[in-house]
Design a protein around this motif. Structure first.
Motif, short mmCIF file in Angstrom:
data_model
loop_
_atom_site.label_atom_id
_atom_site.label_comp_id
_atom_site.label_asym_id
_atom_site.label_seq_id
_atom_site.Cartn_x
_atom_site.Cartn_y
_atom_site.Cartn_z
N ILE A 8 -0.74 9.29 4.38
CA ILE A 8 -0.05 9.42 5.51
C ILE A 8 0.35 7.91 6.17
CG2 ILE A 8 -0.17 10.11 8.09
CD1 ILE A 8 -1.97 12.32 6.85
N GLU A 9 -0.63 7.05 6.25
CA GLU A 9 -0.07 5.78 6.87
C GLU A 9 0.79 5.01 6.17
OE1 GLU A 9 -3.43 3.05 7.75
OE2 GLU A 9 -4.64 4.97 8.34
N ARG A 10 0.85 5.27 4.61
CA ARG A 10 1.74 4.35 3.80
C ARG A 10 3.09 5.07 3.86
NH1 ARG A 10 -2.11 4.57 -0.19
NH2 ARG A 10 -1.31 6.46 -0.97
N GLU A 11 3.23 6.37 4.38
CA GLU A 11 4.52 7.20 4.50
C GLU A 11 5.14 6.77 5.76
OE1 GLU A 11 3.74 11.19 3.95
OE2 GLU A 11 3.55 11.24 1.88
N ILE A 12 4.04 6.62 6.93
CA ILE A 12 4.43 6.05 8.23
C ILE A 12 5.23 4.85 7.99
CG2 ILE A 12 3.75 5.59 10.58
CD1 ILE A 12 1.78 7.73 10.16
#
Length: 73
Positions: A8-12
């Protein structure tokens, strides 16, 4: 199904980078200097067309003659 917080952090972060890039592109396209340069090029190209150039020259000559006539009367 729960997603991994790291994913999720990478996608954000990817979304932030894409947004920053898009904003930079929009800022460049909307730059007043770029718009003014584009307008100058467009006007110069239009004035160089014979159907615009020669009537403008004729109008300038006519105005010059009228001014000279006014000055020497």
């Amino acid at each position: 199904m729960a997603r991994d917080p790291d994913t999720i952090e990478r996608e954000i972060e990817q979304a932030r980078n894409a947004l920053a890039s898009t904003l930079d592109q929009l800022g460049e396209k909307a730059s007043p200097k770029r718009l003014a340069d584009s307008a100058k090029v467009s006007v110069r190209a239009k004035v160089e067309e014979p159907k615009v150039k020669y009537p403008l020259i004729g109008a300038a000559v006519l105005i010059a003659l009228l001014l000279l006539r006014k000055l020497f009367r």
